[in-house]
Enzyme design. Sequence first.
Site, PDB file in Angstrom:
ATOM      1  N   LEU A  52       5.081  52.019  41.448  1.00 38.41           N
ATOM      2  CA  LEU A  52       5.702  53.058  42.267  1.00 38.41           C
ATOM      3  C   LEU A  52       6.000  52.578  43.679  1.00 38.41           C
ATOM      4  O   LEU A  52       6.858  53.150  44.359  1.00 38.41           O
ATOM      5  CB  LEU A  52       4.794  54.298  42.325  1.00 38.41           C
ATOM      6  CG  LEU A  52       4.588  55.027  41.000  1.00 38.41           C
ATOM      7  CD1 LEU A  52       3.538  56.126  41.161  1.00 38.41           C
ATOM      8  CD2 LEU A  52       5.895  55.605  40.495  1.00 38.41           C
ATOM      9  N   GLY A  55       2.620  48.839  49.888  1.00 35.89           N
ATOM     10  CA  GLY A  55       2.515  49.122  51.315  1.00 35.89           C
ATOM     11  C   GLY A  55       1.440  48.284  51.952  1.00 35.89           C
ATOM     12  O   GLY A  55       0.882  47.358  51.337  1.00 35.89           O
ATOM     13  N   GLY A  56       1.136  48.609  53.207  1.00 36.40           N
ATOM     14  CA  GLY A  56       0.164  47.826  53.953  1.00 36.40           C
ATOM     15  C   GLY A  56      -1.232  47.913  53.390  1.00 36.40           C
ATOM     16  O   GLY A  56      -2.046  47.019  53.588  1.00 36.40           O
ATOM     17  N   MET A  57      -1.542  49.000  52.678  1.00 36.67           N
ATOM     18  CA  MET A  57      -2.897  49.154  52.175  1.00 36.67           C
ATOM     19  C   MET A  57      -3.040  48.613  50.765  1.00 36.67           C
ATOM     20  O   MET A  57      -4.132  48.251  50.339  1.00 36.67           O
ATOM     21  CB  MET A  57      -3.308  50.633  52.215  1.00 36.67           C
ATOM     22  CG  MET A  57      -4.811  50.835  52.123  1.00 36.67           C
ATOM     23  SD  MET A  57      -5.312  52.551  52.332  1.00 36.67           S
ATOM     24  CE  MET A  57      -4.934  53.223  50.727  1.00 36.67           C
ATOM     25  N   LYS A  74      -3.440  54.165  43.451  1.00 33.25           N
ATOM     26  CA  LYS A  74      -3.296  53.263  44.601  1.00 33.25           C
ATOM     27  C   LYS A  74      -4.438  52.267  44.568  1.00 33.25           C
ATOM     28  O   LYS A  74      -5.605  52.640  44.648  1.00 33.25           O
ATOM     29  CB  LYS A  74      -3.311  54.034  45.904  1.00 33.25           C
ATOM     30  CG  LYS A  74      -3.295  53.140  47.147  1.00 33.25           C
ATOM     31  CD  LYS A  74      -3.086  53.916  48.426  1.00 33.25           C
ATOM     32  CE  LYS A  74      -1.633  54.293  48.586  1.00 33.25           C
ATOM     33  NZ  LYS A  74      -1.340  54.851  49.942  1.00 33.25           N
ATOM     34  N   ASP A 168       0.743  58.778  58.626  1.00 31.53           N
ATOM     35  CA  ASP A 168       1.971  58.075  58.248  1.00 31.53           C
ATOM     36  C   ASP A 168       2.930  59.026  57.543  1.00 31.53           C
ATOM     37  O   ASP A 168       3.465  58.729  56.479  1.00 31.53           O
ATOM     38  CB  ASP A 168       1.653  56.879  57.353  1.00 31.53           C
ATOM     39  CG  ASP A 168       2.832  55.917  57.229  1.00 31.53           C
ATOM     40  OD1 ASP A 168       2.896  55.183  56.214  1.00 31.53           O
ATOM     41  OD2 ASP A 168       3.703  55.908  58.128  1.00 31.53           O
TER      42      ASP A 168
END
Length: 872
Positions: A52, A55-57, A74, A168
Amino acid sequence: MVTPPGHERAESGPGGLIPGGSIPPGNLPSRARPLAADDPGQVGPYRLEGLLGRGGMGSVYLGRAGAGPLVAIKVVRADHAANPDFLRMFEQEVRLAQRVARFCTAEVLGSGTDRGRPYLITEFIDGPSLLDQVRRGGPLAPGGLERLALAVAHALRAIHRAGTTHRDLTPANVLLSGEGPVVIDFGLALEVDSASHRPREKAGTPAFMAPEQAGGERVGPSADIFAWGGVIVFAATGRPPFGEDRWDDRIHPNGHPQPDLRGVPAPLRSIVADALRLDPRRRPTAVQLSARLEDALQGGRARQDPTTGPPSGSLAGQPVAGLVTMPSPPPTSISSVSSTPPGTWSVAPTRPGPTSDPSPGARSDPSARGGAPTGPGPAGGSRSGRRRRLLPLAVAAGAALAVALTLLVILPGRGGGGEADTRAAAERASRQLAAAALEARDQQPALARQLALAAYRAAPTREAHLSLLAAYLSPGSPTATFTGHEAAIADVAFSPDGKLLATTGTDLTARLWDTTRRGGDVVALATLRGHSDWLGDVAFSPDGTLLATVSADGTTRLWDTTRRGLGVRSVATLVGHVDGVWDLAFSPDGKLLATGGIDGTVRLWDPARRGDDVTPIATFSGHQKVVGEVAFSPDGKLLATGSADGTARLWDLARLVDTDTPRATLLGHRGGVNELAFSPDGKLLATASQDATARLWETSGQGDVEAVTTFTGHEGWAGDVAFSPDGRLLATTSGDGTARLWDTARRGPDVTPLASLTGHTDQVNDVAFSPDGLLLATSGGDGTAYLWDTAGRGGNVVPLATLTGHEGRIDDVLFSRDSTLLATTGADQTARLWDISPARVADHACADPANRLPTTEWSRRVSDVPYPEPCP
């Protein structure tokens, strides 16, 4: 490891399943991409079906467990997973995110660890992001824009209420599902700098960052409000409000960049402008934002601003994916919370239950639902399939659909009276029901609970708020009990944002507690060790980054509260007192710290200094005995001190040369000064004394000053004093078992009290007004704390609610700054937290169907307002 939610239920995915349960690559949901060669195929019990995003994490995958529903997973990056600070914050944010109400957000279902890497499971939302939608189809039509603004504001309200911050919020994190806008990735955008092990508050999307976040400062909920404004500007115009550059590239020569709001229609434009204020203190809260939007947009589509016309590329009149476009409905009467003080009384968000016919045709035809949502409420709502989120509610008369999101109670208007008349009728009904609830609480407690809940749902009036607390704050049932101290607790303090509670004890420790934790026997976030004797007073700095403690060991210590992951450490030890330190206070701007000692001196310190042997910048040495109280005036120009020598003194902080000469010495008490407090405007000082009197002094005096008012009548020592937030009332406590309320405008030597608050059977130790001025709390040697209506007058006023559970005396009572929590401490070595938020009390009440007032009882008591479902 979590148990995958819903895995026991068979549910076909889009396009059906191939053997083994996987989704054919060509049939993946629109937002998903096929897995790459280096992507895992399995995370915990979840089989991964697609990617999906990254990102940064970490990476976000589409997956399912067995034949269960699709979920979003995630998975944290490996370098973050190796950072203990990050893992601690990840776990904390997951706990907070799971508390977020499940409307307008992707529900957090659980978390786990796979091969050393933590992961988070959330509900999968199928639909394009706002970013993709606007890029493909242009800015949203006004109706869709308004629904988006309301839905995202309500989502922020739920996120902030749970004690977390999104950090964010961008168009990419707002999904346009077929059932309304949904906010994703909330509360988990915080990163940790691997070099310093400190949070990287700057993490986020530059074009939508608040300036304080871009500058690397600590951010809070107000940063989300700024981002909300940016998201709405983007949805209305297709561009961010300040351009795509980072903040340090967009500062104008005058240092004050202005957002470009061209194309944002009225009345949204003024609300967006307030959300985009550069000073975070001037932005509305999520509660205030929601109330303003509801008030501005109720009754249908917002008025088109004639000076701008429709934005370029507008989709006016056309459906937008995930947003239902509808004609403007006739005015609908809605009971709004916008007239109440911001942040004081708020209606809890609710979600309509499923309709009897869930087909698309039924949702678009008002007659199919009889003009209102039906079906079970929260206690009986179906959990199979996707929940319906903030869907537009049908209005009777079959004309059109109103945009009425479920934060409001729908009260159909009567004749042509208009909204103002309807609201007034609802408020009258609320007050009437609240009065009946208070009358019934002793003899018919079940009926009192029903009436109080119905009163609050009818309209969130002051009376309804009080009746809720009276009906539902049962003795012995705190929200949380904080255990761990091994001796009596000496003092307590809330952090400015209310998320932390600090306590000190005679066990030589101070402790920090998470106020979002619930249940019995909650353990401390951190235990602060270093003092060698019992601890006394405790206080947070105005910005919440420092905690100060004083001790009988003669020292004061400063602790950095921002580093709880590695243990809170002492950053400074302030030395100079030659005996124990009794009391302390920060100046309003946080640039000074004052301490009072057993040695009879008062000392001023610079809290910015660090080290093990920090010396004072000034010493006031006029008192002859213990200085037990210190307080700064609201403007920070004066310091007041109270001593066992029977005097209080005022010191001019602009003159630190002659430190033995106070500006004023307040004479008249014949016993030691136990407590003092400045009035909110700083013009008066109140003192309580061992001589059983309280006195008022004008702070403008110089030299030897006499009291302007002496409050007499207590038959034992006067122990504590507190001003109401408006300064019109003074509360005092006494060893005679009473508290009293006094009119601060009265002058003279012998003023009679406005009210005597009776009920304690032993001395009254502490008193506090709630910051909203609604409540007064007292604590007693009899092991009880009481809540009182500050409007109560006359002799022998009875308490509104009784709080019990401590074993032995209760020493301190303290409200959080937003008036939604009350802390108590006792000789039983525990601190207890009581949730007094009316919205949360009402939500909790709705969990029991027995608390819902029958329609027959409503009709018997209220004739001019239609029955609103108390738990919609």
